[in-house]
Write an enzyme that holds these catalytic residues in place. Structure first.
Site, PDB file in Angstrom:
ATOM      1  N   ASP A 219      -2.032 -23.298  20.278  1.00 23.53           N
ATOM      2  CA  ASP A 219      -1.461 -22.653  19.166  1.00 23.53           C
ATOM      3  C   ASP A 219      -2.124 -21.285  19.003  1.00 23.53           C
ATOM      4  OD1 ASP A 219       0.853 -23.040  17.551  1.00 23.53           O
ATOM      5  OD2 ASP A 219      -0.532 -23.839  15.934  1.00 23.53           O
ATOM      6  N   ASP A 265       4.029 -28.623  14.061  1.00 19.79           N
ATOM      7  CA  ASP A 265       2.691 -28.593  12.733  1.00 19.79           C
ATOM      8  C   ASP A 265       2.627 -29.794  12.115  1.00 19.79           C
ATOM      9  OD1 ASP A 265       1.821 -26.006  13.649  1.00 19.79           O
ATOM     10  OD2 ASP A 265       3.258 -25.209  12.435  1.00 19.79           O
TER      11      ASP A 265
END
Length: 345
Positions: A219, A265
């Site tokens: 990420d 997420d």
């Protein structure tokens, strides 16, 4: 997989060149607060209910609802596979016409979205059917070969109530396909998230740490190191992210200035939180200490992401803040209670 929390109005998540950006009036503080408060709430719902349903799923007998177990090898390979997929999508959008790619993706997610939403609402809809409802059982069986060499490819059991849910979900699917409305997008996104948390099971806490640690690096690299993730998120017209308009108060349901949160997420920390709920139950102490701790850690991590994004005016890799919180808080509790060995066993 999009795992960046971004604000296209105030951040630098705009994929178009400055010459092509249409000037928009700045979002009001009330609109911004409503947008991010709504994203936070929408992220919490599939984690909470998905974790509860993961417990029933682990105990279930229906072959069609059996969970997919993620091993340590799967967890180690996942960031590499996700990176290749993300880069491949980026190159596709650069080489081929974005319109045709999104048309194919829309049809693909149209089918998946209907199935996911139907599976999500089925337990709730069952309560609304009358007791004398003619509920017939069906089985979709597809095999390969014959005799002793016969192998099951598809074995799916369903009933009349499931068909009704499928019909209702198809209405949302057609709405999404024709209008690409943000509410239809979010209904599919919430269904994907809840199904992911429910049906994807980590085999132990160590595997969860490997998965979250690898995606932490993934990420950060793809958001801060390149513009690949943000570009794909902005170009990809599919329900792989939750969106909420910051100008809802001014424009109503036709608002178009969106803040977004990638489903990664939600699902990635969510399957770890669901694992901790099952760990709580395995301790047989009638407490859900680790589940509530990790759930509170998720709220803290996502809130911190939003705060940092507003301070620096840049799209943020939410896992940068969620991973340390979701792993660190429960481990500290385990240390305090002397249950670290049990947790990692």
């Amino acid at each position: 997989m999009d795992t960046a929390l971004s604000d296209p109005q105030n951040g630098s998540a705009e994929a178009a060149s400055p010459a092509n950006v249409t000037a928009r009036p700045p979002s009001t503080p009330e609109g911004i607060a409503l947008a991010y408060g709504s994203l936070l709430l929408m992220a919490l719902l599939p984690i909470f209910f998905g974790a509860l349903r993961s417990v029933r799923c682990a105990r279930g007998k229906n072959a069609s609802d059996m969970p997919e177990t993620i091993t340590s090898r799967d967890a180690a390979r996942f960031p590499i596979i996700a990176s290749c997929t993300l880069l491949g999508l980026y190159l596709f959008f650069k080489i081929f016409s974005q319109e045709y790619i999104n048309l194919l993706l829309s049809m693909y997610f149209f089918v998946l979205g209907i199935l996911a939403l139907s599976h999500t609402i089925s337990p709730f809809m069952s309560k609304f059917f009358p007791a004398n409802f003619p509920n017939r059982q069906y089985q979709l069986l597809f095999t390969q070969g014959s005799g002793e060499n016969k192998e099951e490819i598809i074995n799916y059991e369903f009933d009349t109530k499931d068909l009704v849910c499928l019909g209702l979900s198809s209405i949302v699917g057609v709405w999404y396909l024709l209008r690409k409305h943000w509410i239809a997008n979010n209904l599919f996104g919430l269904a994907f998230s809840l199904n992911g948390v429910e049906l994807l099971h980590l085999n132990n806490v160590s595997t969860g740490c490997i998965l979250l640690g690898g995606l932490f690096i993934y990420d950060v690299f793809w958001v801060f190191g390149t513009n690949v993730m943000v570009t794909v998120a902005r170009s990809f017209e599919a329900p792989i992210k939750l969106v909420f308009p910051q100008d809802l108060l001014e424009k109503g349901l036709e608002a178009d200035n969106f803040a977004m949160l990638g489903l990664g997420d939600i699902v990635i920390p969510g399957i770890f939180i669901a694992l901790l709920l099952r760990f709580d139950i395995s301790l047989k102490k009638n407490t859900h200490t680790y589940f509530y701790t990790s759930f509170a850690a998720y709220i803290f991590g996502l809130g911190l992401t939003i705060f940092i994004m507003h301070i620096f005016k840049h799209a943020q890799p939410a896992l940068l803040y969620l991973v340390p919180a979701c792993i660190g808080f429960p481990v500290l509790v385990a240390l305090a209670k002397g249950e670290v060995t049990e947790m990692f066993r």
